[in-house]
Design an enzyme around this catalytic site. Structure first.
Site, short mmCIF file in Angstrom:
data_model
loop_
_atom_site.label_atom_id
_atom_site.label_comp_id
_atom_site.label_asym_id
_atom_site.label_seq_id
_atom_site.Cartn_x
_atom_site.Cartn_y
_atom_site.Cartn_z
N ARG A 100 -0.92 -12.15 -41.27
CA ARG A 100 -0.98 -10.99 -42.19
C ARG A 100 -1.70 -9.88 -41.46
NH1 ARG A 100 -2.50 -10.35 -48.51
NH2 ARG A 100 -0.40 -11.17 -48.59
N HIS A 127 7.15 -7.89 -46.82
CA HIS A 127 6.41 -9.03 -47.40
C HIS A 127 7.46 -10.10 -47.75
CE1 HIS A 127 3.31 -11.33 -49.06
NE2 HIS A 127 2.92 -10.59 -50.07
N GLN A 130 6.81 -13.15 -50.21
CA GLN A 130 6.72 -12.77 -51.61
C GLN A 130 8.11 -12.61 -52.24
OE1 GLN A 130 3.74 -12.03 -53.60
NE2 GLN A 130 5.33 -12.32 -55.12
N ASP A 217 4.31 -2.99 -58.26
CA ASP A 217 3.28 -3.37 -57.27
C ASP A 217 2.24 -2.25 -57.27
OD1 ASP A 217 1.93 -4.44 -55.04
OD2 ASP A 217 3.33 -3.59 -53.58
N CYS A 256 3.77 -8.78 -57.98
CA CYS A 256 3.37 -9.71 -56.92
C CYS A 256 1.87 -10.00 -56.97
CB CYS A 256 3.77 -9.15 -55.56
SG CYS A 256 2.97 -7.58 -55.14
N ARG A 284 4.97 -18.87 -54.83
CA ARG A 284 4.62 -18.64 -53.42
C ARG A 284 4.46 -19.98 -52.70
NH1 ARG A 284 2.24 -13.92 -52.03
NH2 ARG A 284 2.74 -14.70 -49.95
N1 NVA Z 1 2.04 -3.61 -51.32
C1 NVA Z 1 0.85 -4.42 -51.48
C2 NVA Z 1 1.23 -5.85 -51.65
C3 NVA Z 1 0.04 -6.75 -51.92
C4 NVA Z 1 0.44 -8.19 -52.02
C5 NVA Z 1 -0.06 -4.24 -50.29
O1 NVA Z 1 0.42 -4.20 -49.16
O2 NVA Z 1 -1.28 -4.13 -50.48
N1 CP Z 2 0.94 -11.16 -53.58
C1 CP Z 2 0.12 -11.43 -52.55
O1 CP Z 2 0.54 -11.44 -51.39
O2 CP Z 2 -1.16 -11.70 -52.91
P1 CP Z 2 -2.40 -11.81 -51.92
O3 CP Z 2 -2.61 -10.44 -51.32
O4 CP Z 2 -3.53 -12.23 -52.80
O5 CP Z 2 -2.09 -12.82 -50.85
#
Ligand code: NVA
Ligand code: CP
Length: 297
Positions: A100, A127, A130, A217, A256, A284
């Protein structure tokens, strides 16, 4: 499939294969065997996570493997060691990596230099894990996505919307993305996507009208915390009861998570659809177990 770097790089067959496997693994939970026995999988995270980290750590253990969580502060990556060096070291020691981070290129570079199965656990571009969980949830709740209208209300060029647009391209369902003009996907992205079934609008009510799935989101993704002024542009984009009044009968709402109540979604709508949204979070685990099994060497 050697890596899972994006939805863009998957075929429709690979997506549906992963979803079938996820549904099977969900049913078989506790009896899935030990396909990762003797394997160590590294989780390299330079952004925060609750769901992704926990679901991967639990999933790897349930498949018989050992997860090794490495935040950027734990390893030399956080002090400037290049990703290609980190990749060449880990590639000689662990059996797979889940990353990540910010730049998609870092995940691509890691996969090339490490030569071990590499999974994108969220970048600024995509992502994919997800979206697989989201599609599984739609299958469970609505049967199938064919003929369904899916709306995404929010940032039209975030990692989530980009993965959703590629999923629509691959699977052919109708996707309407409602986003303030400044957050809409640029023309070059839409030209590369080349998907007549993906529509972009600045009118959230029009997007929600007749929608079977309403997805949202956060307005500010990780890394954008200093862009508070961007939030001003999302006035009228909250998923609330008023926005959903003309959605299709039996519609579902997806998020999400994490959710910011009173911003992208109202408290009332989040709690009304909590059953679906937390099923989506649980999925997930099952979707990622399917990915791990598919990539295991
Ligand atoms: N678009 C959000 C998704 C979080 C799971 C982010 O990147 O923070
Ligand atoms: N939806 C998601 O990816 O959650 P986290 O950021 O908590 O991993």
């Amino acid at each position: 499939m050697k890596h899972l770097l994006s939805i863009e790089q998957l075929t429709a067959k690979e997506i549906t294969g992963l979803l079938d496997s996820a549904a099977h693994l969900k049913l078989q939970r506790g009896r899935e065997g030990q396909p990762l026995a003797g394997q160590t999988w590294a989780l390299i995270f330079t952004k925060s996570s609750t769901r992704t980290r926990v679901s991967f750590e639990v999933g790897i253990r349930e498949l018989g493997g050992f997860p090794m969580f490495l935040s950027k502060n734990d390893i030399q990556l956080g002090r400037g060691e290049p990703i290609k060096d980190t990749a060449r070291v880990l590639g000689r020691m662990v059996h797979g990596a889940i990353i990540r981070t910010f730049a998609q290129q870092d995940v691509v570079d890691f996969s090339e230099f490490s030569k071990i199965p590499t999974i994108n656990a969220l970048t600024d571009d995509e992502h994919p894990c997800q979206i697989l969980a989201d599609l599984l949830t739609i299958q469970e709740k609505l049967g199938i996505w064919e003929g369904r209208r899916i709306a995404f209300i929010g940032d039209g060029y975030s990692n989530m919307t980009r993965s959703w647009m590629w999923a629509a391209k691959r699977l052919g369902f109708e996707l309407v993305v409602a986003s303030p003009p400044s957050c809409q996907p640029p023309a070059e992205f839409l030209a590369a996507l080349d998907a007549p079934n993906v529509h972009i609008t600045a009118d959230p009510a029009a997007a929600a009208m007749g929608a079977d799935v309403i997805n949202t989101d956060v307005w500010l993704s990780m890394g954008q915390e200093d862009q508070q002024e961007k939030e001003e542009e999302f006035k009228g984009f909250q998923v609330d009861a008023d926005l959903l009044k003309n959605a299709a009968p039996g519609h579902i709402v997806l998020h999400c998570l994490p959710a910011y109540r009173g911003k992208e979604i109202s408290e009332e709508i989040l709690e009304l659809h909590a059953d679906t949204i937390f099923q989506q979070a649980e999925n997930r685990l099952h979707a990622q177990k399917a990915i791990l099994v598919a990539l295991r060497r």
